[in-house]
Design a protein around this motif. Structure first.
Motif, PDB file in Angstrom:
ATOM      1  N   ILE A 292     -11.889  15.505  37.562  1.00 58.43           N
ATOM      2  CA  ILE A 292     -12.552  14.352  36.946  1.00 58.43           C
ATOM      3  C   ILE A 292     -11.738  13.092  37.222  1.00 58.43           C
ATOM      4  CG2 ILE A 292     -13.223  13.274  34.751  1.00 58.43           C
ATOM      5  CD1 ILE A 292     -13.775  16.122  33.689  1.00 58.43           C
ATOM      6  N   VAL A 293     -12.396  12.114  37.837  1.00 56.96           N
ATOM      7  CA  VAL A 293     -11.786  10.809  38.096  1.00 56.96           C
ATOM      8  C   VAL A 293     -12.526   9.781  37.253  1.00 56.96           C
ATOM      9  CG1 VAL A 293     -11.392   9.012  39.834  1.00 56.96           C
ATOM     10  CG2 VAL A 293     -11.099  11.430  40.447  1.00 56.96           C
ATOM     11  N   ILE A 295     -12.766   5.534  36.200  1.00 60.33           N
ATOM     12  CA  ILE A 295     -12.370   4.145  36.443  1.00 60.33           C
ATOM     13  C   ILE A 295     -12.991   3.314  35.333  1.00 60.33           C
ATOM     14  CG2 ILE A 295     -12.474   2.196  38.048  1.00 60.33           C
ATOM     15  CD1 ILE A 295     -13.253   4.610  40.144  1.00 60.33           C
ATOM     16  N   PHE A 304     -10.739   8.826  29.548  1.00 53.25           N
ATOM     17  CA  PHE A 304      -9.387   9.032  30.090  1.00 53.25           C
ATOM     18  C   PHE A 304      -8.713  10.271  29.484  1.00 53.25           C
ATOM     19  CE2 PHE A 304      -9.462   4.305  31.069  1.00 53.25           C
ATOM     20  CZ  PHE A 304      -9.567   4.494  32.437  1.00 53.25           C
ATOM     21  N   GLU A 305      -9.199  10.694  28.299  1.00 49.84           N
ATOM     22  CA  GLU A 305      -8.611  11.895  27.676  1.00 49.84           C
ATOM     23  C   GLU A 305      -8.890  13.145  28.493  1.00 49.84           C
ATOM     24  OE1 GLU A 305     -10.363  12.041  23.796  1.00 49.84           O
ATOM     25  OE2 GLU A 305      -9.680   9.999  23.330  1.00 49.84           O
ATOM     26  N   ILE A 306      -9.939  13.115  29.310  1.00 48.04           N
ATOM     27  CA  ILE A 306     -10.287  14.325  30.071  1.00 48.04           C
ATOM     28  C   ILE A 306     -10.170  14.088  31.575  1.00 48.04           C
ATOM     29  CG2 ILE A 306     -11.789  15.301  28.298  1.00 48.04           C
ATOM     30  CD1 ILE A 306     -14.165  14.235  30.071  1.00 48.04           C
ATOM     31  N   ALA A 307      -9.663  12.926  31.971  1.00 54.49           N
ATOM     32  CA  ALA A 307      -9.615  12.608  33.408  1.00 54.49           C
ATOM     33  C   ALA A 307      -8.363  13.192  34.051  1.00 54.49           C
ATOM     34  CB  ALA A 307      -9.649  11.101  33.603  1.00 54.49           C
ATOM     35  N   ASP A 308      -8.522  13.808  35.231  1.00 50.77           N
ATOM     36  CA  ASP A 308      -7.369  14.251  36.010  1.00 50.77           C
ATOM     37  C   ASP A 308      -6.700  13.051  36.670  1.00 50.77           C
ATOM     38  OD1 ASP A 308      -7.653  17.304  35.976  1.00 50.77           O
ATOM     39  OD2 ASP A 308      -9.656  16.621  36.521  1.00 50.77           O
ATOM     40  N   PHE A 309      -7.531  12.078  37.059  1.00 44.42           N
ATOM     41  CA  PHE A 309      -7.011  10.879  37.698  1.00 44.42           C
ATOM     42  C   PHE A 309      -7.735   9.689  37.078  1.00 44.42           C
ATOM     43  CE2 PHE A 309      -6.407   7.682  40.975  1.00 44.42           C
ATOM     44  CZ  PHE A 309      -5.150   7.960  41.490  1.00 44.42           C
ATOM     45  N   GLY A 310      -7.006   8.905  36.295  1.00 41.50           N
ATOM     46  CA  GLY A 310      -7.631   7.781  35.619  1.00 41.50           C
ATOM     47  C   GLY A 310      -7.104   6.456  36.155  1.00 41.50           C
ATOM     48  N   ILE A 311      -8.012   5.508  36.323  1.00 42.35           N
ATOM     49  CA  ILE A 311      -7.609   4.178  36.786  1.00 42.35           C
ATOM     50  C   ILE A 311      -8.094   3.151  35.774  1.00 42.35           C
ATOM     51  CG2 ILE A 311      -7.898   2.400  38.553  1.00 42.35           C
ATOM     52  CD1 ILE A 311      -8.441   4.708  40.556  1.00 42.35           C
ATOM     53  N   VAL A 312      -7.150   2.434  35.177  1.00 48.58           N
ATOM     54  CA  VAL A 312      -7.527   1.310  34.327  1.00 48.58           C
ATOM     55  C   VAL A 312      -7.660   0.112  35.249  1.00 48.58           C
ATOM     56  CG1 VAL A 312      -6.906  -0.139  32.372  1.00 48.58           C
ATOM     57  CG2 VAL A 312      -6.253   2.295  32.385  1.00 48.58           C
ATOM     58  N   GLY A 313      -8.886  -0.304  35.476  1.00 52.19           N
ATOM     59  CA  GLY A 313      -9.085  -1.390  36.418  1.00 52.19           C
ATOM     60  C   GLY A 313     -10.551  -1.770  36.514  1.00 52.19           C
TER      61      GLY A 313
ATOM     62  N   ARG B 232      -6.364  19.824  30.654  1.00 50.64           N
ATOM     63  CA  ARG B 232      -6.074  19.599  32.064  1.00 50.64           C
ATOM     64  C   ARG B 232      -4.608  19.197  32.230  1.00 50.64           C
ATOM     65  NH1 ARG B 232     -10.933  18.710  35.101  1.00 50.64           N
ATOM     66  NH2 ARG B 232     -12.668  19.259  33.773  1.00 50.64           N
ATOM     67  N   ARG B 235      -2.122  15.379  34.762  1.00 51.53           N
ATOM     68  CA  ARG B 235      -3.059  14.267  34.763  1.00 51.53           C
ATOM     69  C   ARG B 235      -2.333  12.972  35.117  1.00 51.53           C
ATOM     70  NH1 ARG B 235      -4.594  14.170  29.343  1.00 51.53           N
ATOM     71  NH2 ARG B 235      -6.153  12.621  29.817  1.00 51.53           N
ATOM     72  N   VAL B 236      -3.051  12.110  35.814  1.00 49.14           N
ATOM     73  CA  VAL B 236      -2.476  10.856  36.286  1.00 49.14           C
ATOM     74  C   VAL B 236      -3.295   9.706  35.705  1.00 49.14           C
ATOM     75  CG1 VAL B 236      -1.953   9.469  38.322  1.00 49.14           C
ATOM     76  CG2 VAL B 236      -1.841  11.976  38.469  1.00 49.14           C
ATOM     77  N   LEU B 237      -2.628   8.719  35.126  1.00 50.63           N
ATOM     78  CA  LEU B 237      -3.328   7.522  34.660  1.00 50.63           C
ATOM     79  C   LEU B 237      -2.575   6.312  35.195  1.00 50.63           C
ATOM     80  CD1 LEU B 237      -5.614   6.332  32.907  1.00 50.63           C
ATOM     81  CD2 LEU B 237      -4.015   6.305  31.003  1.00 50.63           C
ATOM     82  N   ILE B 238      -3.266   5.490  35.979  1.00 51.26           N
ATOM     83  CA  ILE B 238      -2.586   4.326  36.557  1.00 51.26           C
ATOM     84  C   ILE B 238      -3.313   3.040  36.177  1.00 51.26           C
ATOM     85  CG2 ILE B 238      -1.696   5.636  38.528  1.00 51.26           C
ATOM     86  CD1 ILE B 238      -3.894   4.339  40.253  1.00 51.26           C
ATOM     87  N   ASN B 239      -2.558   1.947  36.156  1.00 50.71           N
ATOM     88  CA  ASN B 239      -3.159   0.630  36.005  1.00 50.71           C
ATOM     89  C   ASN B 239      -3.329   0.040  37.392  1.00 50.71           C
ATOM     90  OD1 ASN B 239      -3.521  -0.248  33.173  1.00 50.71           O
ATOM     91  ND2 ASN B 239      -1.367   0.382  33.035  1.00 50.71           N
ATOM     92  N   ASP B 240      -4.490  -0.528  37.644  1.00 48.21           N
ATOM     93  CA  ASP B 240      -4.720  -1.095  38.976  1.00 48.21           C
ATOM     94  C   ASP B 240      -3.865  -2.339  39.157  1.00 48.21           C
ATOM     95  OD1 ASP B 240      -5.631  -1.741  41.447  1.00 48.21           O
ATOM     96  OD2 ASP B 240      -7.539  -2.592  40.755  1.00 48.21           O
ATOM     97  N   TYR B 251      -5.505  10.344  46.814  1.00 52.60           N
ATOM     98  CA  TYR B 251      -5.556  11.476  45.876  1.00 52.60           C
ATOM     99  C   TYR B 251      -6.674  12.451  46.269  1.00 52.60           C
ATOM    100  CZ  TYR B 251      -6.438  13.946  41.436  1.00 52.60           C
ATOM    101  OH  TYR B 251      -6.654  14.894  40.472  1.00 52.60           O
TER     102      TYR B 251
END
Lengths: 331, 258
Positions: A292-293, A295, A304-313, B232, B235-240, B251
């Motif tokens: 789960i990605v 954005i 974001f609680e369940i995202a494998d890859f989250g982007i704040v943007g 999961r 897990r990766v959380l990034i700021n753009d 990724y």
């Protein structure tokens, strides 16, 4: 060892629905014979006039299907009551202990009717199936994908509907060409009490079906109505386009794109949500996805609680950049 | 008119050791999809005349669901409660509902049974069609639109691959979706009136059902294992900071997803 009948769902033009290939692969793993049921078009000429085509037969044979029961009835087999009667008769005559079908709304209606008519045990939305101690045991996730369960069928006959993307399709070592057995069936008056006044199949979009796609890119409120960037990334990835209820209610995209507990439930290998906060209804329809990605411009969005890859943007910069980079990497 | 009592979707839900839904958290509410069913029944009764009976099957606190139905405007409420029902699968629940509808038909004809599209707890969606099959009447599930005229019910429904229009002669079972309508909020008058309306309570014996027909004894499937899905990992959380799209692409490629 269980002999299995597989319902060979197909479009009106005779195109086999993609997840049927997974069903045949899964059925083969149970160790018994695998036969299929192909419903021919309605008496008024709608639906597939014949089929399966030689190419489809060859493909099904390579997957390990040994026989196709081709059924023409005196009623439209899109009616669940009519199809259930046909399937009950075929389960009886073939002695199969299991009917496998894709997890569509229509097939779950057929499953409910078979349960009542034959005493079969039914599991819907299964994602795994095995024979253990002589019993069929199906895996499924419940509660919006937050729990996994294993469910044993305790009746002699089982009807299981399987979610798309549950199985990796594999051809059989000893595949061949299935033989075709034709059946002309008269259904009961009771099965014809519902009249199918009209049925309009959605035209192929050029993208995979949302319910069975390996990749889904979905948009929500954050798109503010512009799905072009979502569609662009979906096309680069060869995926389907989905949406939240807000987006479909706003008319930004058709209702058939709605992912959620009252829309389409998906479990693709890859889900990308853009501008989606992750309301519980939406999560319920996609939480079982492989990767789960997310954005979203709001760092507190529940997705974001369940995202494998989250982007704040901002999706309007992240999506096109990702599409362009993927095009470049893929050359 | 069927209302099934389920734990509120927003709250945490759990399966007990016996594989049954834990319903004793005290937070059970009317299944929100059943509010659509109530709304549809109320509108049809307003247009075509007739009464609406809110019917539910479930433990003691399931009565709250039919009480909400009364507050929304249902004329009567019926609650089928019996310890033996616990652990029923969808077909077992359908058996109880079918027996209850037959029981009600002895007093007054039941023309139309309206249910929600699926219980949100198990989401099996088998119930409406199974109920119709048991009652031996037509099923018209997943109605996005439903109309009744001259003893005929007509629905339009949106399926994964197609749109269909179905028609049948009453009596029939219809299930409605959340597209069908916007459920009304009970007003103060409705809530006060609901308090005075009685709820009829029925047991399996009243319906002529044996305990072995329903519950875990009558089920043809059995949950043999249940566990919360592992959270999961990695897990990766990034700021753009300008290159998030490029990092996303990398990724996806690294994980063989693109």
């Amino acid at each position: 060892m269980t002999d299995t009948l597989v319902l060979l769902d197909h479009a009106a033009d005779g195109t086999l629905r993609t997840p049927v290939r997974e069903l045949v692969t899964l059925a083969r793993s149970l160790g018994g014979s695998v036969q299929g049921v192909w419903a021919l078009g309605a008496p008024d000429g709608t639906g597939a006039p014949d089929g399966p085509s030689d190419a489809t037969l060859a493909e099904l044979g390579a997957l390990g299907l040994s026989r196709v029961h081709r059924v023409r009835a005196d009623a439209d087999l899109h009616l669940s009551a009519a199809l259930a009667e046909v399937l009950a008769a075929l389960l009886d005559s073939t002695g199969a202990g299991l009917l496998l079908a894709t997890s569509t709304f229509e097939n779950k209606e057929v499953a409910a009717r078979l349960a009542v008519a034959t005493g079969a045990g039914v599991v819907t939305d299964a994602d795994a199936l095995a024979v253990e101690d002589g019993r069929l045991v199906a895996g499924k996730t419940v509660f919006a994908g937050t729990w996994t369960t294993r469910c044993a069928v305790t009746a002699p006959l089982a009807v299981v509907t399987v979610k798309a993307n549950s199985v990796v399709v594999q051809t059989a070592d000893d595949g061949g060409t299935p033989d075709v057995v034709d059946h002309d069936v008269a259904v009961s008056a009771a099965a014809r009490r519902v009249t199918l006044v009209e049925r309009t199949e959605r035209p192929a979009s050029g993208r995979p079906d949302l319910g069975s796609a390996h990749v889904v890119v979905a948009g929500g409120r954050g798109t503010e109505g512009d799905f072009s960037l979502v569609e662009e990334l979906a096309d680069v990835l060869g995926g389907a386009v989905g949406a939240t209820r807000v987006a479909t209610d706003e008319g930004w995209i058709g209702h058939d794109a709605q992912i959620g507990q009252t829309g389409v439930t998906i479990s693709p290998r890859l889900y990308i949500g853009a501008g989606i906060s992750g309301a519980v209804h939406h999560r319920g329809g996609m939480q079982a996805s492989g990767t789960i990605v997310a954005i979203n411009s709001d760092p507190d969005a529940p997705i974001f609680e369940i995202a494998d890859f989250g982007i704040v943007g901002d999706l309007t910069t992240v999506l096109p950049q990702a599409s362009a980079e993927l095009r470049r990497l893929k050359g | 008119m069927c209302v099934k009592h389920v734990p509120d979707i927003q709250s945490d839900r759990a399966l007990g050791a016996d594989g049954r839904v834990v319903r004793d958290g005290g937070d059970g509410t009317l299944n929100e999809l059943d509010e659509n069913a109530l709304e549809a029944a109320l509108v049809l009764a307003e247009e075509a005349g007739g009464e609406v009976v809110a019917l539910t099957v479930g433990p003691d606190d399931a009565v709250d669901a039919v009480r909400k139905g009364l507050a929304m405007g249902a004329d009567d409420a019926v609650h089928v409660v019996d310890d033996a029902i616990a652990g029923s699968d969808a077909i077992g629940t359908a058996r109880v509902l079918a027996a209850a509808v037959r029981h009600l038909s002895q007093e007054r004809p039941v023309d139309l049974v309206v249910t929600g599209m699926a219980g949100l707890d198990g989401l099996t969606s088998l119930l409406p069609t199974a109920l119709a099959a048991l009652l031996d009447v037509p099923a018209l599930p997943l109605a996005a639109e439903v109309t009744v005229a001259d003893g005929t019910v007509r629905v339009r429904r949106e399926l994964d691959q197609a749109t269909e229009v179905l028609e049948a002669t009453l009596p029939a079972v219809v299930s409605v979706t959340d597209q069908t309508n916007e459920p009304r909020y009970p007003n103060f008058k409705g809530i006060m009136a609901a308090r005075k309306k009685p709820v009829t309570t029925l047991t399996l014996a009243d319906l002529g059902l044996a305990a072995t027909d329903v519950g875990a004894a009558g089920a043809r499937t059995q949950v043999v294992e249940a566990a919360p899905r592992p959270t999961r990992e990695d897990r990766v959380l990034i700021n753009d900071t300008g290159d998030a799209g490029i990092r996303l692409a990398a990724y996806l490629v690294d994980n063989q997803l693109a």
